[in-house]
Write a protein that holds these residues in place. Sequence first.
Motif, mmCIF file in Angstrom:
data_model
loop_
_atom_site.group_PDB
_atom_site.id
_atom_site.type_symbol
_atom_site.label_atom_id
_atom_site.label_comp_id
_atom_site.label_asym_id
_atom_site.label_seq_id
_atom_site.Cartn_x
_atom_site.Cartn_y
_atom_site.Cartn_z
ATOM 1 N N TYR A 187 0.788 -1.235 0.000
ATOM 2 C CA TYR A 187 0.000 0.000 0.000
ATOM 3 C C TYR A 187 0.817 1.282 0.000
ATOM 4 O O TYR A 187 0.258 2.365 -0.053
ATOM 5 N N GLY A 188 2.148 1.176 0.089
ATOM 6 C CA GLY A 188 2.956 2.380 0.067
ATOM 7 C C GLY A 188 3.061 3.019 1.443
ATOM 8 O O GLY A 188 2.471 2.545 2.416
ATOM 9 N N VAL A 189 3.820 4.099 1.523
ATOM 10 C CA VAL A 189 4.058 4.793 2.791
ATOM 11 C C VAL A 189 3.116 5.994 2.896
ATOM 12 O O VAL A 189 2.226 6.173 2.068
ATOM 13 N N THR A 190 3.313 6.810 3.923
ATOM 14 C CA THR A 190 2.393 7.925 4.172
ATOM 15 C C THR A 190 2.186 8.797 2.942
ATOM 16 O O THR A 190 1.057 9.151 2.602
ATOM 17 N N THR A 191 3.271 9.137 2.258
ATOM 18 C CA THR A 191 3.162 10.071 1.140
ATOM 19 C C THR A 191 2.182 9.595 0.067
ATOM 20 O O THR A 191 1.530 10.393 -0.589
ATOM 21 N N ASN A 192 2.043 8.276 -0.076
ATOM 22 C CA ASN A 192 1.128 7.743 -1.080
ATOM 23 C C ASN A 192 -0.337 7.916 -0.683
ATOM 24 O O ASN A 192 -1.228 7.648 -1.485
ATOM 25 N N HIS A 193 -0.581 8.365 0.538
ATOM 26 C CA HIS A 193 -1.956 8.481 1.036
ATOM 27 C C HIS A 193 -2.342 9.907 1.399
ATOM 28 O O HIS A 193 -3.403 10.141 1.954
ATOM 29 N N VAL A 194 -1.443 10.856 1.127
ATOM 30 C CA VAL A 194 -1.719 12.253 1.470
ATOM 31 C C VAL A 194 -2.066 13.027 0.205
ATOM 32 O O VAL A 194 -1.316 13.016 -0.765
ATOM 33 N N ALA A 204 3.021 19.506 -1.557
ATOM 34 C CA ALA A 204 2.535 18.569 -0.541
ATOM 35 C C ALA A 204 3.440 17.339 -0.509
ATOM 36 O O ALA A 204 3.838 16.870 0.557
ATOM 37 N N GLY A 205 3.784 16.834 -1.692
ATOM 38 C CA GLY A 205 4.670 15.669 -1.768
ATOM 39 C C GLY A 205 6.045 15.966 -1.183
ATOM 40 O O GLY A 205 6.660 15.119 -0.551
ATOM 41 N N LEU A 206 6.499 17.190 -1.395
ATOM 42 C CA LEU A 206 7.812 17.581 -0.876
ATOM 43 C C LEU A 206 7.770 17.750 0.646
ATOM 44 O O LEU A 206 8.723 17.415 1.350
ATOM 45 N N PHE A 207 6.636 18.263 1.125
ATOM 46 C CA PHE A 207 6.496 18.533 2.569
ATOM 47 C C PHE A 207 6.520 17.234 3.384
ATOM 48 O O PHE A 207 7.105 17.174 4.463
ATOM 49 N N ILE A 253 4.580 23.742 9.678
ATOM 50 C CA ILE A 253 3.789 22.887 10.562
ATOM 51 C C ILE A 253 2.431 22.617 9.914
ATOM 52 O O ILE A 253 1.692 23.550 9.603
ATOM 53 N N ALA A 254 2.118 21.343 9.698
ATOM 54 C CA ALA A 254 0.819 20.999 9.103
ATOM 55 C C ALA A 254 -0.267 21.194 10.147
ATOM 56 O O ALA A 254 -0.113 20.793 11.306
ATOM 57 N N THR A 255 -1.377 21.826 9.749
ATOM 58 C CA THR A 255 -2.475 22.041 10.689
ATOM 59 C C THR A 255 -3.762 21.321 10.263
ATOM 60 O O THR A 255 -4.656 21.134 11.081
ATOM 61 N N LYS A 256 -3.858 20.965 8.988
ATOM 62 C CA LYS A 256 -4.953 20.098 8.518
ATOM 63 C C LYS A 256 -4.362 19.176 7.464
ATOM 64 O O LYS A 256 -3.512 19.598 6.687
ATOM 65 N N ILE A 257 -4.847 17.949 7.432
ATOM 66 C CA ILE A 257 -4.272 16.964 6.518
ATOM 67 C C ILE A 257 -5.413 16.232 5.806
ATOM 68 O O ILE A 257 -6.327 15.742 6.465
ATOM 69 N N VAL A 258 -5.341 16.191 4.476
ATOM 70 C CA VAL A 258 -6.332 15.429 3.704
ATOM 71 C C VAL A 258 -5.683 14.110 3.307
ATOM 72 O O VAL A 258 -4.655 14.100 2.625
ATOM 73 N N VAL A 259 -6.272 13.016 3.764
ATOM 74 C CA VAL A 259 -5.706 11.696 3.457
ATOM 75 C C VAL A 259 -6.729 10.837 2.725
ATOM 76 O O VAL A 259 -7.937 11.059 2.828
ATOM 77 N N ARG A 260 -6.224 9.875 1.988
ATOM 78 C CA ARG A 260 -7.103 8.892 1.363
ATOM 79 C C ARG A 260 -7.496 7.855 2.402
ATOM 80 O O ARG A 260 -6.687 7.480 3.250
ATOM 81 N N ILE A 261 -8.727 7.413 2.333
ATOM 82 C CA ILE A 261 -9.107 6.246 3.135
ATOM 83 C C ILE A 261 -9.487 5.139 2.147
ATOM 84 O O ILE A 261 -9.962 5.415 1.052
ATOM 85 N N LEU A 262 -9.202 3.912 2.532
ATOM 86 C CA LEU A 262 -9.436 2.786 1.628
ATOM 87 C C LEU A 262 -10.545 1.890 2.168
ATOM 88 O O LEU A 262 -10.760 1.816 3.378
ATOM 89 N N ARG A 263 -11.204 1.203 1.248
ATOM 90 C CA ARG A 263 -12.190 0.206 1.681
ATOM 91 C C ARG A 263 -11.449 -0.990 2.261
ATOM 92 O O ARG A 263 -10.419 -1.411 1.739
ATOM 93 N N GLN A 264 -11.987 -1.522 3.344
ATOM 94 C CA GLN A 264 -11.345 -2.692 3.946
ATOM 95 C C GLN A 264 -11.395 -3.848 2.962
ATOM 96 O O GLN A 264 -12.393 -4.024 2.260
ATOM 97 N N PRO A 265 -10.304 -4.637 2.912
ATOM 98 C CA PRO A 265 -10.285 -5.748 1.952
ATOM 99 C C PRO A 265 -11.336 -6.802 2.317
ATOM 100 O O PRO A 265 -11.670 -6.983 3.478
#
Lengths: 490, 443
Positions: free
Chosen positions: A163-170, A198-201, A210-222
Motif C-alpha cells: 500500500y505504500g508509505v504515508t506520502t502515497n496516502h496524502v 505537498a509531496g515535498l512537505f 507545521i501541518a495544521t490540517k491533513i487530507v488523506v485517502r481512506i481505503l475500503r477494507q479488503p
Amino acid sequence: MAALTEARKQSLRREMEAFLGAGSVLSDPDELMVYESDGLTLFRARADFVVFPRTAEHVSGLVRLAQREGMPFVARGAGTGLSGGCLPAEGGLVISLMRMHRVLEVDYDNQLAVVEPGCVNLHLSWAVGPRGFYYAPDPSSQQACTIGGNIANNSGGPHTLKYGVTTNHVLGLEVVLPDGEIVWLGGRRRDPQGYDLAGLFVGSEGTFGIATKIVVRILRQPQAVRTVLAVFDEIDQASEAVSAIIARGLIPAAMEMIDQLTIQAVEDAFGCGYPRDAAAALLIEMDGLAAGMDEQAARVVAACRETGAREVRLARDEAERQLLWKGRKSAFGAYGRISPAYLVMDGVIPRTKLPQVLRRVNEIVAAHGLRVGNVFHAGDGNLHPNILYDPRKPGEEARVVAAGGEILKVCAEVGGSISGEHGIGLEKMDYMPLVFSGADLDCMARVKRAFNPTGLCNPGKIFPSRKACAEAGLAYRLHPLEEKGLAQRF
Amino acid sequence: MPSPLSQRLAEIVGAPHVLSGAACAPYVIEGRTPELAVFPGAKEEVAAVLAMAADGGVPVTPWGGGTRMGLGAPPAHPGLVLGLGRLARLVEHEPGDLTATVEAGMTVEALQAALGRRGQWLSLDPPEASRATVGGILASNASGPRRHLYGTARDLLIGLTMVLADGTIVRGGGKVVKNVAGYDLPKLVIGSFGTLGVIVEATMKLRPRPDCDRLVIARFGTLGEAGSGVRAVMASDLVPSALELADAEVLRALDGEAGSDGAALLVGVDGLAEQVEWQCAELTRLLKDCGLRDWRLLDGEERDQAWRLLGRMAPAVFPEGSAGMSWGVLPTQVPELMERGGEIARRRGLRAALSAHAGVGMVSAALGAAGAGAQRVAETLGEWRALVNASGGHALVEWAPLAVKERISVWDTPGPAQRIMKQIKAELDPRGILNPGRFVGGI
C-alpha cells in the motif's frame, strides 16, 4: 541565541497565554522535562516553553512570535519518533499538536478524510471502520503516533509493501509556513497545478513548516485476509523466500521477518506460539478479493517450502491471526525483558541483498561484543536490527553507536539507504554523506531555504555537522546542543 | 558558418549531435524555432551543455519524445533544445527487488518491453507510449487510465538523477522502495515541466505483470446512468485497475461507427484469472441495476487498441484540430460536470468530447476547434474553467492552437503557495534558463 532572562520568559509566557488561553503554556522545568526527548533517549534537549495551540491561527501566532524573538521552534506530536527529529534546539518553543486531534470530516463517497495533525493514526481507522474503511499506513506505534508526525517522517509500517508509505496516502495539507502564513499545499483533488509541495512537505521532518490540517485517502477494507507463518532453520532460507514469493508474481500486503533471538524474547513474554528453536520466521499476509485468495496462499506456501521452510502454518481464524501478529508487534516490548536498553536501527537495502546483509549485521554486532535482535519489514528491505545493551556498563553505549554506524555503511554499500521510516533527525545527520554527495545535500539545503530562510523552524536536523562536512566539503553550523556541550557528533 | 555556441556544443557532444537552422524544424515549439538542438550522449555531457548555457544566459528547453511539448504557456524564446533521446539505456533491472533504473530518454514502450521479458511492468500507462520518454512523462506528470488502481509517477518514482541549471548533477531519493533519507526531491521534480532541472535517470518501483488483463465496455443510455455505475463500482468490493467514463462523442470514436449515442463505462480488470472472473461477474450484476444496455469484454489486441485510443482521444475524435483541458475535480462531481461541460459547448455551437478517470476525478475535455475561430474556442474553455473553479476544482489547458493560447491562460490563477514555488525556482535556477515562462504563474 542568548538565554532568556526570567523576566522576559514571564512576559513571553503571558503574551502566549493571552491568545492561547490559560493552561496552554508550560515553562516550569519539571514540566518541560517530559518533552526533552522523543523515543530515542540518547539525545535530550530542553525548550523554554512547550505550547498547546488548538487552531491553525494559534500555530501561526506562535510562529510569528518565535520569528520576532529569533527563537527556534519545533512541532511535536506524540513523541514516538526514533531519530530525535522533534527535539527542540536548547531553548525556544516546542509546539505540541496534541490538542489538535480531531477527525474534522470524512467524505466516504470520495474516499478521503480531513484530520488535524495530532490525530492518532489508529483513531482514524477506528473512526471510519464502522463504514468499512481504514487508513492504510500503519507504523508499529500506530496506537500512539500522530498523523502529523507520520507526515513529518513519511512513516511506513508492515503493510507498506503493497500500500505504500504515508506520502502515497496524502492528498493535501494546510500548513503554517515558517513565517506564519497559512497556505494549502495540494488539496482534495488530484494533480494540483504547480510544484508538488505537498509531496515535498511529507518527509521534510518539520523543517518546512507545521501541518495544521491533513487530507488523506481512506481505503475500503479488503474482502479477505490470509496470514501465513513460515518457519526456517536457516536465516538465509527465510531471506530467499521473500524474493521467491515476489518472483511468483505476488505482492503480499506484508512480509515480516523475526529472528531467533526475537522469537525467544517474544515467547518468553507473550507465548504467541512461534517455535523457539527456529532460526527465523516469516509472517506473510495477503489481502484483497476473496476470489483467488486460496490460489495466492498456495503460491506463498509453495515458495516458502521451495526455499526450505520446515513448517508453514496458515492462520485458521481471526484469533489465530491476531496472535501471530501480536508476536511481531510486541517484539520491541519483549526485548525489555532480556535487556535494560536497546537501540532500534533503521536501514534499507534492496531485498535481494537480505541474506548477505543480515550475515554482516550479525558479524558486526558480535565483533563489538553485543547482541542483536532482528525484526523487520523484509518485503521492502527495511531492516530493524535492535542492538541490546546496558547503559550502566561503561563504554557499552559507545560500542552500540559504533556498530550502528557500521551497519548503516553496509546498507549504503549495497545500494540501500540509511533510513527507511524513522527519519534522519539528529541521530543520522552525520551519515548523510554515505548516501548523498555534497551537491545533493546543497540542493536540499537550497530547497529548505525557500521554505525556511531564517532557519528557525526545527534547526540543526537532517544536514551533516562540521565533522562530517569537512569530509564532504559542506558549510557547517554548530548545533546549539553542541555549543552547550550537551551533545556530540559521532 | 556555425555560431561560436554551436561550435562549443559540438566539442562537448560531437558535431553530428548539434542541429541548427532548418535542421531544427522538428523541434519547433508553438511556432517558435529554437536556435540550436543538442543531443548529449551522457549525463556529464548534459551537465557541460547546461553549464555553458547558464554561463551565456541561453534559455534551455528539455525535450524527451516531444509528445507533450504543447503543454504550458508558449515560450518567449525556446533558445536551445536539449534532446535526451540518446540517453536511452535500461541501467539496471533486478526483478527480485521490483525496481528498475532507466535513463530519461528511453521510451515507455521500450522500457515496458524490456521489463516484460522478465515478467514485470512499470504500472504507468501514459498516452503515446511508443514516443513518450520516461523523463518526459515524469516532467509532465503524464498518466493513463490505470492510475485508478496503480497511482501516478508520484507513487512509483523512488529516485532520480537530474542536472541543475548550473550544470550540477544531483541525486534525490535512492534505489530502494522505502527511503526517508533527505527531502523527497523526486516529488518536487514530477510535473515541474523541466523548470527545476533536467532529469537524466530515474529509479522506479515495478509490479509483476498480472496473469490476466481484461477491458469491459459497458454502455448506458445516458451519462447520468453511466455515472451511477461509477458510484456503484466505487461503493463495492471491486478493485478495477481503470474506471473510465466516456460521453457519446468519445464512444463514437471508440466504436468507429456512426450513430452510437449514450455513454459508456470502460472498466479495466486484472490479476489472477479467478479474481478477474469474479470481478467481471460482479460488475455485470452491479451495472444492470444502473441501466446497463450492453456489455462487451475486450481482450488481446482489441483491448490494447481501445486503451491506446482512450489515451489520446481528442485527436481521434477531432482529427482536424482541437483544444483540450484536464480538470481536477472530486470523483462524485465528475458526471454532472461532464454533462454541464457538454451543454456549454453545445450552446456555443461547438462539439465537445469528454472522458474521465472517474474514480480519481480527472476529466479530459476536448473541443473541436477547426473552423470555430480562436475567440470562440478560448471563450468556451474560459467558461469550462469557470465551471470547474466554481466547483472547487482546477482546470488546465492541455493543448490548444497558439491563437487560442494567446486568448486564455494555460494555467489557473496561482494560489498563495506560489510564493514558495517561485523561491524554489529562484534557488535552483537563479538565472531562469530552464523552460522559462512556461509554468504556473510565469515560472
